[in-house]
Design an enzyme around this catalytic site. Sequence first.
Site, PDB file in Angstrom:
ATOM      1  CD  GLU A  83      -3.007  -1.239  -0.167  1.00  0.00           C
ATOM      2  OE1 GLU A  83      -3.021   0.328  -0.007  1.00  0.00           O
ATOM      3  OE2 GLU A  83      -3.865  -1.595   0.296  1.00  0.00           O
TER       4      GLU A  83
ATOM      5  CB  CYS B  11      -2.347   7.378   2.087  1.00  0.00           C
ATOM      6  SG  CYS B  11      -3.382   6.191   2.860  1.00  0.00           S
TER       7      CYS B  11
HETATM    8  P1  NDP Z   1       8.869   4.754   4.122  1.00  0.00           P
HETATM    9  O1  NDP Z   1       8.431   4.245   3.087  1.00  0.00           O
HETATM   10  O2  NDP Z   1       9.574   5.925   4.742  1.00  0.00           O
HETATM   11  O3  NDP Z   1       8.339   4.167   5.715  1.00  0.00           O
HETATM   12  C1  NDP Z   1       7.392   2.950   6.070  1.00  0.00           C
HETATM   13  C2  NDP Z   1       8.464   1.617   6.863  1.00  0.00           C
HETATM   14  O4  NDP Z   1       9.474   0.841   5.703  1.00  0.00           O
HETATM   15  C3  NDP Z   1       9.066   2.121   8.179  1.00  0.00           C
HETATM   16  O5  NDP Z   1       8.272   1.368   9.044  1.00  0.00           O
HETATM   17  C4  NDP Z   1      10.562   2.084   7.840  1.00  0.00           C
HETATM   18  O6  NDP Z   1      10.838   2.146   8.780  1.00  0.00           O
HETATM   19  C5  NDP Z   1      10.275   0.991   6.813  1.00  0.00           C
HETATM   20  N1  NDP Z   1      11.474   1.014   6.100  1.00  0.00           N
HETATM   21  C6  NDP Z   1      12.593   1.538   5.636  1.00  0.00           C
HETATM   22  N2  NDP Z   1      13.521   1.048   4.958  1.00  0.00           N
HETATM   23  C7  NDP Z   1      12.928  -0.174   5.024  1.00  0.00           C
HETATM   24  C8  NDP Z   1      13.567  -1.227   4.332  1.00  0.00           C
HETATM   25  N3  NDP Z   1      14.919  -1.254   3.154  1.00  0.00           N
HETATM   26  N4  NDP Z   1      13.400  -2.427   4.282  1.00  0.00           N
HETATM   27  C9  NDP Z   1      12.444  -2.418   4.642  1.00  0.00           C
HETATM   28  N5  NDP Z   1      11.698  -1.424   5.636  1.00  0.00           N
HETATM   29  C10 NDP Z   1      12.222  -0.222   5.265  1.00  0.00           C
HETATM   30  O7  NDP Z   1       7.413   5.170   4.106  1.00  0.00           O
HETATM   31  P2  NDP Z   1       6.767   6.241   5.515  1.00  0.00           P
HETATM   32  O8  NDP Z   1       6.342   5.848   7.374  1.00  0.00           O
HETATM   33  O9  NDP Z   1       7.395   7.763   5.048  1.00  0.00           O
HETATM   34  O10 NDP Z   1       5.225   6.723   5.169  1.00  0.00           O
HETATM   35  C11 NDP Z   1       4.602   7.402   4.408  1.00  0.00           C
HETATM   36  C12 NDP Z   1       3.993   6.844   2.910  1.00  0.00           C
HETATM   37  O11 NDP Z   1       3.653   6.393   3.070  1.00  0.00           O
HETATM   38  C13 NDP Z   1       3.672   8.008   1.645  1.00  0.00           C
HETATM   39  O12 NDP Z   1       3.806   7.652   0.896  1.00  0.00           O
HETATM   40  C14 NDP Z   1       1.981   7.254   2.410  1.00  0.00           C
HETATM   41  O13 NDP Z   1       1.355   7.564   1.227  1.00  0.00           O
HETATM   42  C15 NDP Z   1       2.511   5.770   2.609  1.00  0.00           C
HETATM   43  N6  NDP Z   1       0.920   6.124   2.924  1.00  0.00           N
HETATM   44  C16 NDP Z   1       0.314   4.683   2.235  1.00  0.00           C
HETATM   45  C17 NDP Z   1      -1.106   3.541   2.383  1.00  0.00           C
HETATM   46  C18 NDP Z   1      -1.546   3.626   1.478  1.00  0.00           C
HETATM   47  O14 NDP Z   1      -2.962   2.819   2.088  1.00  0.00           O
HETATM   48  N7  NDP Z   1      -2.185   3.381   0.831  1.00  0.00           N
HETATM   49  C19 NDP Z   1      -1.585   4.336   3.355  1.00  0.00           C
HETATM   50  C20 NDP Z   1      -0.615   5.186   4.746  1.00  0.00           C
HETATM   51  C21 NDP Z   1       1.066   6.083   4.051  1.00  0.00           C
HETATM   52  P3  NDP Z   1      11.616   3.118   9.265  1.00  0.00           P
HETATM   53  O15 NDP Z   1      10.891   4.520   9.245  1.00  0.00           O
HETATM   54  O16 NDP Z   1      11.856   2.978  10.761  1.00  0.00           O
HETATM   55  O17 NDP Z   1      12.838   3.802   8.381  1.00  0.00           O
END
Ligand code: NDP
Length: 498
Positions: A233, A267
């Site tokens: 997502e 999102c």
């Molecule tokens: P990120 O992609 O930066 O992070 C998401 C998660 O992935 C965090 O827990 C992060 O850890 C983790 N992560 C980072 N690097 C890796 C890796 N290499 N492997 C596995 N996991 C990893 O997203 P954001 O937290 O910035 O969230 C915002 C985004 O989420 C926006 O683009 C938004 O649109 C999207 N979103 C989509 C939704 C949907 O339903 N389509 C709903 C809500 C949000 P850490 O934070 O600790 O770095």
Amino acid sequence: MTTIAVENPATGAVIGTVPDLTADDVAAAARRARDAQSAWADLGYDGRAVVLRRMQRWIVRHTDEVIATICSETGKAYEDALLAEVSYGAAAFGFWARQAPRYLADVRVRSAQPLVAGKRLVHRYRPMGLVGVIGPWNYPLTNSFGDCIPALAAGNAVLLKPSEITPLTSLLLAEGLRECGLPDGVFEVVTGRGATGAALVDEVDMVMFTGSTSTGRLVAARAAERLIPASLELGGKDPMIVLADADLERASTHAAYYSMLNCGQTCISIERCYVEAPVYDRFVELVTAKVAALRQGVPAGPGSVDVGSLTFPPQVDVVDRHVSEALAAGARALVGGQRPERRGHWYPPTVLVDVDHDMAIMREETFGPTLPIMKVPDADEAVRLANDSDYGLCASVFGGDLERAEQVARRIDAGAVAVNDAVVNYTALELPMGGAKPASGVGRRHGREGITKYCRQQSLLISRWHLRHDVHTYPYRPGRSRLLARVLAVLNRGRRTA
Ligand code: NDP
């Protein structure tokens, strides 16, 4: 063990620390989870539903504590936590407890194929085993923890890696699940940064990821190396279209609310708006007044503020860049538009006009309290611009002629489109939700696919006949084979196998 400090983004104060878990820690949690999973699955739907329903009541009883935790680590307004998180979480526990046995019930399959005539065919779902959920910081209950609920209801053990920015809500809810009788090991929160998330993908049988498109790509690639399924997502740049016959009061209220909700960090928030020329001026006037009246500040309980802070510190830079570049290229800010000097992570609610489609604010995910509005000559141009995007998560269309508005909605390339509404489609847990284009994700949450994705599928064929031979098996005999050929030819000529 190294730790991560958790900050209240509205005040800048450190409010807690959590462990930064290593790959070895994640592997140990995965072993504990696998050990616990089969007993959890053996409880069956009714046994698991007892725990899930207890947790539903737990959330309701602990509403204040959960909201306080969410607000303190996200900076969002009380009502944003109440409506879009606590109420979602409580409803989701009841929903999946009730629906899991229905969505995952054995399906009796009928076949017209002659070789299986008289045999019982069944399609069934079994838990995947160990599911990994990786979540973002914008909705720590709904988008991180929320995806664990159907996975648990299906009989899986779950490891959750919340964002390093907002881990406290997940830890509180894990405590709640323990109090409600979830057996040890079935659900664990593995706190850490990106490396912890990557380690999680290496351990689980399926990964559910919510986050940015760029990290989603990394997660999908890592999952592909292990050939495990990944449900993604991802981001959005949701368009809103206002047709000339729309109720402008309603359209402007929704535009203001669903672009600024959660300080724009949703999102599926309205990220860009296209308005048919005849009503553009009036719509802009109404939206401007409504956004200008919003009270932004540090949340301090019910009704204290309308809009809180941004949650993720670097997000302020993204919002600032999108607005500054737009202003430099000729856009005008009717409300907001300037980054404040203030402790914490803030950007004011901002309405922009005179924007064009080359600007980042109309093309890239801003994920902040901004509403850029563009005048369009007609609905065709609005649809063309709405679809001129890599993203395709959600969209909304406002119009008085419902049939016409629905026709416009059906032409938009988005996973979900609301007519005379926005965003609330997310709360209908029966309605599938997910991206229509890869940049917005692959897979669905909610609805049947929202739980079947956490399952392995098995097809059963049960031969009830006590014949020594089926007609087509050895030994082959000329007479029988010729008869078989004639029968198959007749069947394949007819409608039965069509
Ligand atoms: P990120 O992609 O930066 O992070 C998401 C998660 O992935 C965090 O827990 C992060 O850890 C983790 N992560 C980072 N690097 C890796 C890796 N290499 N492997 C596995 N996991 C990893 O997203 P954001 O937290 O910035 O969230 C915002 C985004 O989420 C926006 O683009 C938004 O649109 C999207 N979103 C989509 C939704 C949907 O339903 N389509 C709903 C809500 C949000 P850490 O934070 O600790 O770095």
